[in-house]
Design a protein around this motif. Structure first.
Motif, PDB file in Angstrom:
ATOM      1  N   LYS B  70       0.824  -1.203   0.000  1.00 41.42           N
ATOM      2  CA  LYS B  70       0.000   0.000   0.000  1.00 41.42           C
ATOM      3  C   LYS B  70       0.850   1.242   0.000  1.00 41.42           C
ATOM      4  O   LYS B  70       0.327   2.360  -0.055  1.00 41.42           O
ATOM      5  CB  LYS B  70      -0.946   0.015   1.214  1.00 41.42           C
ATOM      6  N   ASN B  71       2.169   1.071   0.091  1.00 42.14           N
ATOM      7  CA  ASN B  71       3.019   2.237   0.056  1.00 42.14           C
ATOM      8  C   ASN B  71       4.335   1.912  -0.627  1.00 42.14           C
ATOM      9  O   ASN B  71       4.720   0.742  -0.770  1.00 42.14           O
ATOM     10  CB  ASN B  71       3.259   2.804   1.454  1.00 42.14           C
ATOM     11  N   SER B  72       4.993   2.984  -1.041  1.00 40.77           N
ATOM     12  CA  SER B  72       6.251   2.837  -1.757  1.00 40.77           C
ATOM     13  C   SER B  72       7.089   4.070  -1.502  1.00 40.77           C
ATOM     14  O   SER B  72       6.566   5.115  -1.080  1.00 40.77           O
ATOM     15  CB  SER B  72       5.988   2.673  -3.256  1.00 40.77           C
ATOM     16  N   SER B  73       8.371   3.955  -1.730  1.00 43.61           N
ATOM     17  CA  SER B  73       9.250   5.105  -1.567  1.00 43.61           C
ATOM     18  C   SER B  73      10.323   5.112  -2.641  1.00 43.61           C
ATOM     19  O   SER B  73      10.677   4.070  -3.203  1.00 43.61           O
ATOM     20  CB  SER B  73       9.888   5.105  -0.170  1.00 43.61           C
ATOM     21  N   LEU B  74      10.781   6.318  -2.900  1.00 46.41           N
ATOM     22  CA  LEU B  74      11.906   6.519  -3.820  1.00 46.41           C
ATOM     23  C   LEU B  74      12.942   7.339  -3.061  1.00 46.41           C
ATOM     24  O   LEU B  74      12.621   8.426  -2.561  1.00 46.41           O
ATOM     25  CB  LEU B  74      11.434   7.265  -5.071  1.00 46.41           C
ATOM     26  N   HIS B  75      14.137   6.827  -2.984  1.00 47.06           N
ATOM     27  CA  HIS B  75      15.210   7.513  -2.265  1.00 47.06           C
ATOM     28  C   HIS B  75      16.338   7.802  -3.248  1.00 47.06           C
ATOM     29  O   HIS B  75      16.760   6.914  -3.993  1.00 47.06           O
ATOM     30  CB  HIS B  75      15.720   6.625  -1.123  1.00 47.06           C
TER      31      HIS B  75
END
Lengths: 117, 111
Positions: B70-75
Motif C-alpha cells: 500500500k506504500n512505496s518510496s523513492l530515495h
C-alpha cells in the motif's frame, strides 16, 4: 525517431471552438492512452484504447471524443472548448493492457499545451 | 475510489543531500510504477515494483514497495542538479492498465 508523437505541441484557441490533437506511436504497442495534466501537475487518465477498442473511459465530459483509426493512432477531438479545458494533454502507449510484469510501462508523448481563451 | 497520495509535495535540497519521496495508496496495489518529469517535459518511466517488500536500485535511486503493498518510496542518494523534476508514483490494481497517479513530489536541487 520519436516513439510517441503528438501534434500540435501548442494550441491556443477561443472558447466554443472545436479542436483535435493527434497522436501516433511507432513502438508497435497495443494500448494507447490520453492523460490530462492540469496546472497543479495532477496527471489524470482520460481514455485508454487496446487494439483500437475503448477500455477505459473515465469521467470525462462527452465533449471529448477519442478516435483510434488503427492501433498506432489515437486522436482526441474536443468540442465546444471551455476555459477549464486548458491543460497539457499527454498521449501515451504501452505494450499491453493486461499489466502483469512489465508490459504496462507507459511511453509518453511530448504533450500538447492547450490554452483556451 | 482508489486514491494515491505522495509526500512531500515539494522538496528543496542542497546538491549532495539525500532525498526521499513517499507514496501511499488507499487500497492494496498489485504493482506500482515510478515516473520522472523534468520541468517542461513529459513523464518518463523509471521502474515498476510488483512484489511485497521489493527493493530495486538504479545507480543512486532506490525504490521500495511496502510489505502490505500500500506504500512505496523513492530515495535518491547524493542528489545532483540533473535530478531536478517531479517524481510521480502510479499505483495499479489487479494488474490493470489503469494506473492512478499520485500528485507528484517536485524536487529542486540547489547547486
Amino acid at each position: 525517431d520519436t516513439a510517441v508523437s503528438q501534434t500540435p505541441k501548442y494550441l491556443v484557441t477561443q472558447m466554443g471552438n472545436d479542436k483535435s490533437i493527434k497522436c501516433e506511436q511507432n513502438l508497435g504497442h497495443d494500448t494507447m492512452y490520453w492523460y490530462k495534466q492540469d496546472s497543479k501537475k495532477f496527471l489524470k487518465i482520460m481514455f485508454s484504447y487496446n487494439n483500437k477498442e475503448l477500455i477505459i473511459n473515465e469521467t470525462v465530459p462527452n465533449r471529448f471524443s477519442p478516435k483510434s483509426p488503427d492501433k498506432a493512432h489515437l486522436n482526441l477531438h474536443i468540442n465546444s472548448l471551455e476555459l477549464g479545458d486548458s491543460a497539457v494533454y499527454f498521449c501515451a502507449s504501452s505494450q499491453d493492457w493486461t499489466g502483469g510484469l512489465g508490459n504496462t510501462e507507459a511511453f509518453f508523448g511530448q504533450g500538447t499545451r492547450l490554452t483556451v481563451v | 475510489g482508489q486514491q494515491v497520495m505522495q509526500i512531500p509535495q515539494y522538496q528543496h535540497v542542497q546538491e549532495g543531500e539525500d532525498f526521499t519521496t513517499y507514496c501511499n495508496s488507499s487500497t492494496t496495489l498489485s504493482n506500482i510504477q515510478w515516473y520522472k518529469q523534468r520541468p517542461g517535459g513529459h513523464p518518463v518511466f523509471l521502474i515498476q515494483l510488483v512484489k511485497s517488500g521489493e527493493v530495486k536500485k538504479q545507480k543512486r535511486l532506490t525504490f521500495q514497495f511496502g510489505e502490505a503493498k500500500k506504500n512505496s518510496s523513492l530515495h535518491i542518494t547524493a542528489t545532483q542538479t540533473t535530478d531536478v523534476g517531479t517524481y510521480f508514483c502510479a499505483g495499479g490494481v489487479n494488474y490493470g492498465q489503469n494506473f492512478v497517479f499520485g500528485p507528484g513530489t517536485r524536487l529542486s536541487v540547489l547547486p
